[in-house]
Design a protein around this motif. Sequence first.
Motif, PDB file in Angstrom:
ATOM      1  N   GLN C 273       0.947  -1.281  -0.072  1.00 47.03           N
ATOM      2  CA  GLN C 273      -0.079  -0.111   0.142  1.00 47.03           C
ATOM      3  C   GLN C 273       0.879   1.242  -0.018  1.00 47.03           C
ATOM      4  OE1 GLN C 273      -2.176  -1.238   3.775  1.00 47.03           O
ATOM      5  NE2 GLN C 273      -3.654  -2.093   2.446  1.00 47.03           N
ATOM      6  N   PHE C 274       2.044   1.322   0.657  1.00 51.16           N
ATOM      7  CA  PHE C 274       2.929   2.491   0.698  1.00 51.16           C
ATOM      8  C   PHE C 274       3.430   2.687  -0.691  1.00 51.16           C
ATOM      9  CE2 PHE C 274       7.400   3.758   2.454  1.00 51.16           C
ATOM     10  CZ  PHE C 274       7.118   5.143   2.313  1.00 51.16           C
ATOM     11  N   ASP C 275       3.898   1.650  -1.339  1.00 51.98           N
ATOM     12  CA  ASP C 275       4.275   1.800  -2.781  1.00 51.98           C
ATOM     13  C   ASP C 275       3.193   2.598  -3.695  1.00 51.98           C
ATOM     14  OD1 ASP C 275       6.944   0.412  -2.124  1.00 51.98           O
ATOM     15  OD2 ASP C 275       6.302  -1.316  -3.047  1.00 51.98           O
ATOM     16  N   GLU C 276       2.358   1.921  -3.598  1.00 51.27           N
ATOM     17  CA  GLU C 276       0.900   2.502  -4.406  1.00 51.27           C
ATOM     18  C   GLU C 276       0.745   4.086  -3.869  1.00 51.27           C
ATOM     19  OE1 GLU C 276      -3.629   0.880  -5.528  1.00 51.27           O
ATOM     20  OE2 GLU C 276      -2.329   0.003  -4.029  1.00 51.27           O
ATOM     21  N   PHE C 277       0.742   4.124  -2.640  1.00 50.66           N
ATOM     22  CA  PHE C 277       0.381   5.614  -2.006  1.00 50.66           C
ATOM     23  C   PHE C 277       1.399   6.545  -2.601  1.00 50.66           C
ATOM     24  CE2 PHE C 277       1.695   8.728   1.042  1.00 50.66           C
ATOM     25  CZ  PHE C 277       0.430   9.295   1.479  1.00 50.66           C
ATOM     26  N   TYR C 278       2.705   5.982  -2.615  1.00 51.15           N
ATOM     27  CA  TYR C 278       3.934   7.001  -2.889  1.00 51.15           C
ATOM     28  C   TYR C 278       3.883   7.141  -4.429  1.00 51.15           C
ATOM     29  CZ  TYR C 278       8.601   8.956  -2.574  1.00 51.15           C
ATOM     30  OH  TYR C 278       9.546   9.919  -2.760  1.00 51.15           O
ATOM     31  N   ASP C 279       3.578   6.099  -5.074  1.00 54.46           N
ATOM     32  CA  ASP C 279       3.611   6.412  -6.509  1.00 54.46           C
ATOM     33  C   ASP C 279       2.511   7.324  -7.142  1.00 54.46           C
ATOM     34  OD1 ASP C 279       5.900   4.723  -6.650  1.00 54.46           O
ATOM     35  OD2 ASP C 279       4.689   2.989  -7.550  1.00 54.46           O
ATOM     36  N   SER C 280       1.326   7.151  -6.554  1.00 54.20           N
ATOM     37  CA  SER C 280       0.201   7.846  -6.898  1.00 54.20           C
ATOM     38  C   SER C 280       0.434   9.194  -6.535  1.00 54.20           C
ATOM     39  CB  SER C 280      -1.146   7.387  -6.525  1.00 54.20           C
ATOM     40  OG  SER C 280      -1.238   6.009  -6.712  1.00 54.20           O
ATOM     41  N   LEU C 281       1.113   9.527  -5.396  1.00 51.47           N
ATOM     42  CA  LEU C 281       1.267  11.043  -4.851  1.00 51.47           C
ATOM     43  C   LEU C 281       2.227  11.666  -5.781  1.00 51.47           C
ATOM     44  CD1 LEU C 281       0.196  12.716  -2.684  1.00 51.47           C
ATOM     45  CD2 LEU C 281       1.604  12.074  -1.233  1.00 51.47           C
ATOM     46  N   MET C 282       3.320  10.752  -6.073  1.00 53.37           N
ATOM     47  CA  MET C 282       4.503  11.243  -6.955  1.00 53.37           C
ATOM     48  C   MET C 282       3.807  11.864  -8.377  1.00 53.37           C
ATOM     49  SD  MET C 282       7.200  11.695  -5.273  1.00 53.37           S
ATOM     50  CE  MET C 282       6.112  11.768  -3.590  1.00 53.37           C
ATOM     51  N   LYS C 283       2.997  10.820  -8.987  1.00 53.56           N
ATOM     52  CA  LYS C 283       2.710  11.260 -10.145  1.00 53.56           C
ATOM     53  C   LYS C 283       1.505  12.460 -10.029  1.00 53.56           C
ATOM     54  CE  LYS C 283      -0.084   8.355 -13.104  1.00 53.56           C
ATOM     55  NZ  LYS C 283      -0.873   7.013 -13.329  1.00 53.56           N
ATOM     56  N   PHE C 284       0.952  12.603  -8.930  1.00 60.56           N
ATOM     57  CA  PHE C 284      -0.018  13.717  -8.881  1.00 60.56           C
ATOM     58  C   PHE C 284       1.019  14.885  -8.752  1.00 60.56           C
ATOM     59  CE2 PHE C 284      -1.582  16.808  -5.738  1.00 60.56           C
ATOM     60  CZ  PHE C 284      -2.936  16.905  -6.251  1.00 60.56           C
ATOM     61  N   MET C 285       1.928  14.706  -7.955  1.00 60.06           N
ATOM     62  CA  MET C 285       2.650  16.062  -7.694  1.00 60.06           C
ATOM     63  C   MET C 285       3.572  16.492  -8.882  1.00 60.06           C
ATOM     64  SD  MET C 285       4.225  15.374  -3.887  1.00 60.06           S
ATOM     65  CE  MET C 285       5.611  16.532  -4.376  1.00 60.06           C
ATOM     66  N   LYS C 286       3.888  15.718  -9.700  1.00 64.53           N
ATOM     67  CA  LYS C 286       4.733  15.941 -10.765  1.00 64.53           C
ATOM     68  C   LYS C 286       4.072  17.053 -11.716  1.00 64.53           C
ATOM     69  CE  LYS C 286       7.555  12.849 -11.877  1.00 64.53           C
ATOM     70  NZ  LYS C 286       8.008  11.308 -12.163  1.00 64.53           N
ATOM     71  N   GLN C 287       2.781  16.553 -11.924  1.00 66.63           N
ATOM     72  CA  GLN C 287       1.905  17.597 -12.407  1.00 66.63           C
ATOM     73  C   GLN C 287       2.077  18.865 -12.032  1.00 66.63           C
ATOM     74  OE1 GLN C 287       1.976  15.356 -15.288  1.00 66.63           O
ATOM     75  NE2 GLN C 287       0.560  16.954 -15.654  1.00 66.63           N
ATOM     76  N   TYR C 288       1.673  18.788 -10.558  1.00 70.63           N
ATOM     77  CA  TYR C 288       1.201  19.808  -9.797  1.00 70.63           C
ATOM     78  C   TYR C 288       2.447  20.718  -9.669  1.00 70.63           C
ATOM     79  CZ  TYR C 288       0.038  22.467  -5.567  1.00 70.63           C
ATOM     80  OH  TYR C 288      -0.294  23.629  -4.726  1.00 70.63           O
ATOM     81  N   GLU C 289       3.697  20.503  -9.366  1.00 71.04           N
ATOM     82  CA  GLU C 289       4.780  21.149  -8.963  1.00 71.04           C
ATOM     83  C   GLU C 289       5.118  22.140 -10.300  1.00 71.04           C
ATOM     84  OE1 GLU C 289       8.063  19.159  -6.664  1.00 71.04           O
ATOM     85  OE2 GLU C 289       6.530  17.669  -7.710  1.00 71.04           O
ATOM     86  N   MET C 290       4.886  21.848 -11.278  1.00 65.73           N
ATOM     87  CA  MET C 290       5.222  22.748 -12.344  1.00 65.73           C
ATOM     88  C   MET C 290       4.532  23.799 -12.451  1.00 65.73           C
ATOM     89  SD  MET C 290       4.095  20.154 -15.845  1.00 65.73           S
ATOM     90  CE  MET C 290       4.758  18.686 -15.885  1.00 65.73           C
ATOM     91  N   ASN C 291       3.564  23.985 -11.827  1.00 66.08           N
ATOM     92  CA  ASN C 291       2.629  25.305 -11.618  1.00 66.08           C
ATOM     93  C   ASN C 291       2.826  25.802 -10.459  1.00 66.08           C
ATOM     94  OD1 ASN C 291       1.554  26.325 -14.024  1.00 66.08           O
ATOM     95  ND2 ASN C 291      -0.254  25.016 -13.928  1.00 66.08           N
ATOM     96  N   ARG C 292       3.322  25.401  -9.298  1.00 66.53           N
ATOM     97  CA  ARG C 292       3.158  25.746  -8.149  1.00 66.53           C
ATOM     98  C   ARG C 292       3.552  27.092  -7.979  1.00 66.53           C
ATOM     99  NH1 ARG C 292       4.176  22.601  -2.365  1.00 66.53           N
ATOM    100  NH2 ARG C 292       2.547  23.774  -1.144  1.00 66.53           N
TER     101      ARG C 292
END
Lengths: 292, 292, 292, 292
Positions: C273-292
């Motif tokens: 679950q940790f792997d899945e949580f982390y991967d999903s969050l990194m994917k979300f953040m990758k998009q998000y950070e560009m614009n922060r």
Amino acid sequence: RVEHLFKEIFKSALDVQEKEQRKALLVSRKKKAEDTVVEVNGERIGDGKPTFIFGPCAVESYDQVEIVAKAIKEKGQKLIRGGAYKPRTSPYDFQGLGLEGLKILKKAAEEQGLAVVTEIVTPGHLEEALDYLDVIQVGARNMQNFELLKAVGSTNKPVLLKRGMAATIDEFINAAEYIIANGNDQIILCERGIRTYEKATRNTLDISAVPILKQETHLPVFVDVTHSTGRRDLLLPTAKAAIAIGADGVMAEVHPDPAVALSDAQQQMDLGQFDEFYDSLMKFMKQYEMNR
Amino acid sequence: RVEHLFKEIFKSALDVQEKEQRKALLVSRKKKAEDTVVEVNGERIGDGKPTFIFGPCAVESYDQVEIVAKAIKEKGQKLIRGGAYKPRTSPYDFQGLGLEGLKILKKAAEEQGLAVVTEIVTPGHLEEALDYLDVIQVGARNMQNFELLKAVGSTNKPVLLKRGMAATIDEFINAAEYIIANGNDQIILCERGIRTYEKATRNTLDISAVPILKQETHLPVFVDVTHSTGRRDLLLPTAKAAIAIGADGVMAEVHPDPAVALSDAQQQMDLGQFDEFYDSLMKFMKQYEMNR
Amino acid sequence: RVEHLFKEIFKSALDVQEKEQRKALLVSRKKKAEDTVVEVNGERIGDGKPTFIFGPCAVESYDQVEIVAKAIKEKGQKLIRGGAYKPRTSPYDFQGLGLEGLKILKKAAEEQGLAVVTEIVTPGHLEEALDYLDVIQVGARNMQNFELLKAVGSTNKPVLLKRGMAATIDEFINAAEYIIANGNDQIILCERGIRTYEKATRNTLDISAVPILKQETHLPVFVDVTHSTGRRDLLLPTAKAAIAIGADGVMAEVHPDPAVALSDAQQQMDLGQFDEFYDSLMKFMKQYEMNR
Amino acid sequence: RVEHLFKEIFKSALDVQEKEQRKALLVSRKKKAEDTVVEVNGERIGDGKPTFIFGPCAVESYDQVEIVAKAIKEKGQKLIRGGAYKPRTSPYDFQGLGLEGLKILKKAAEEQGLAVVTEIVTPGHLEEALDYLDVIQVGARNMQNFELLKAVGSTNKPVLLKRGMAATIDEFINAAEYIIANGNDQIILCERGIRTYEKATRNTLDISAVPILKQETHLPVFVDVTHSTGRRDLLLPTAKAAIAIGADGVMAEVHPDPAVALSDAQQQMDLGQFDEFYDSLMKFMKQYEMNR
């Protein structure tokens, strides 16, 4: 230092302002210093001596209501409560018998010389129900159903207004103002517990609300010990506290056989418990009243 | 139908389970049916007759404490409260006089034959303070300061444990269990209001907690009317309610000149108010006790 | 009309006053406009890029911690959390391994190049623990344990301060002020849910507290998604919300085998679950950070 | 040990029971796995792409509504909100323009090609209003006005149902069930903050309610950022959090001149703030959507 002084001045000024505004309300003590007494079936609610409203949560049958009505009459009490239009969390729970239930309640009540207190949940029910009730109850979920407040404010029947589940005292007072502003000053306020994080009781009885409401308004204040606690074992102690703190009356649910009740099975008293509750409370009050 | 039956069975089973577990606690009625009586300076707290703890919020000077101590003594009361180590929201608020304050409190108390109730906020203060106090108060903010609970549980001084600001009754009982599990069964529980959405009072006095705590535990239960309401005008009515519902005592703050108090200026009684509060409460109790 | 105008003026004046006072705090933006960055083990907490703290609720054994530490290292993360001194509601619950647990945690962390975040519950534990930790956590129950705040404020270790169970934002800020006033400005605030009537989640995540704390103070703000929700299925969505609203980091619990965990079994992630949580969050953040 | 095991078994059994019951609801995911999409004016609410509802708190004049309607149209949005029947705490506050207001709103909306979202507060208003609205809003105060729920459930208009001020998620879901059980499955749920002790915001936005409601039901879920926060400065961050956590849309109030608004003056955006809010949110979403 100086800043602090200024702050204090501002704060006082604000408080004065707010108190002024509150004084302007028709339900406020400032507008009318003397206590409002609501007279129902010979009971003078709010005249200094606690009164009582007992009865089942919901009207289920003539027999059920008759048994309770007789028990109430035996105790010399004058009012009976019972729900015909029931507001229920789920649409699949028992929704009450409606007008038929109300007619049953009225018949059983009249035969014992009791007045009927019953909840109305929407303005549309008011006309059909008006002949079969003596006090209109507005329930906690409808405390800010303003169209209902206006509608009951336009009748000449006394209104028992319950505090909303998470209503502030200020919102509660303003809800009563909707009723009086429409011409009806026969209002009984009813504290019935507020929703908090604590789940040992169904709600948290806000006992301090009683003296605050007595100070701020000229209206009688009841305490519903059944819905505030949700526990049979707490009915008597909270009723004593309510009377000691100055409530004008106590409301509690009684059912001939709570275990099979169609609602609130966990918290209604059976007839034996009712006797015991009533006797203990009378004994407590006898002492207490001497000195009130 | 059947599903519902199963659910009821499960629910009952679960309730039984939880009650069993609770019975196992050393503070529970099940472990010890008879009431625990905490004896302090001749007062028997929890023996059926309400007792009282009065005194200033914070110790500010010898003169200040002496005046209050004399007023307490005149009323025939045996305990005085006062804060020397003060937990304050802001680091820039008055933090109390510490050990010096405690010595002042002890001296003034002894001269009037009173026992000292004072708050300890951290295990490190306990040793230096122990000679100057008779009852250790654990405050609301420290109800789950478990190292402090263990430390006071290892002393032989009575402990007045206040309910946390948003503690459930269950957490409160478990906090007391930390003390008794460390060997000290001289515990007084104190309901002091819980944090809710309602801001007409400082906290919401959870009056039903009193009979619940009396049922679940064998410990005496106090009500702190000052911190629960935060309003001088509610001290007397809530004290009456507390006694009517079965509290073993009431705690309230008294200050010679509340307006200049270094903390809690809005809610302490002055000496005249204290007289009036006390007289009215005694009159109320005289009636009430006959029947208790 | 005029009265209303006055009221508005007073209100504004009061607000200005209170804002002034808040500005005076050392933790306030007014005192220091630029963001405080807390540097730990090469991580710059509060510099704009979200950081993370993972690890088990409690240290149970070397093997348990090692497994989690390796998983954290693999993800390129730099911090591990774990409880050695555990504050528990009941004295009969697992109380943590104490100093021995902390030594285990430190050893496993060092081997993976991680820094240790661990809770200290009383000033008396601080000295023995200081060598084995990199960030001192002050837990929700101790947010107003002022002596502990003063003690951690006197160290030179970063402090992760959790919001109290029912603390207002204002009280939270003042708790941080206790730390900074004692000389330590390396403070990370952590929202972890507040206690409300809603029981679908363990606590109610007060997500708006994040932007308010960022506005009012210059400190980094974390969100503990484990304790705020108490539900594994809500960790990922709330972590996304936390990052979207501007949190400087997220804290979540990971255990090799949550079902047998000695505390918080219901809410820790296992390694998958940790792997899945982390991967999903990194994917979300990758998009998000560009614009922060 | 064994006792504990039993307890766990019972607990699981109970949980299973309750989940079963919930599955039986018509609004539940179990009854219908795929997302319900509510189509209004070409917008497909709940189909994965966030949608928006903007507009003034109350309809005050044609000009006022027209200005806002144009701003909404310019942004390519399809819906406008506005209150004609206003539920207000005090009977002396502005009560809305009623049917006349609704006609104004409808006219201004039609001219810009927008659909109308407006609150209905009592069944009696429904018939006269039905021709002038496209989505019926049921407000927080009426979430358990069951006669109103039944009435809107008997129409063929989409319903936006707001969570009650202190309603549990379970009560919220059951309120929606009243609507669907009467034949109307076009329901949009709207989280709008719950009442808690924290007063830094008007209510506490319960952001975790969004993923819970999405899991438990097949209905679209909105977040009202205006009423949950009551603060203009929190609209954008909470809107981002809402979208990040999976909300199907965001509702926010816009007024040409909030300072003179007849209600909610403190929290509505003016047109410039609206532009900025919208642009920032679109920028945030552009990144975010790629990955959703």
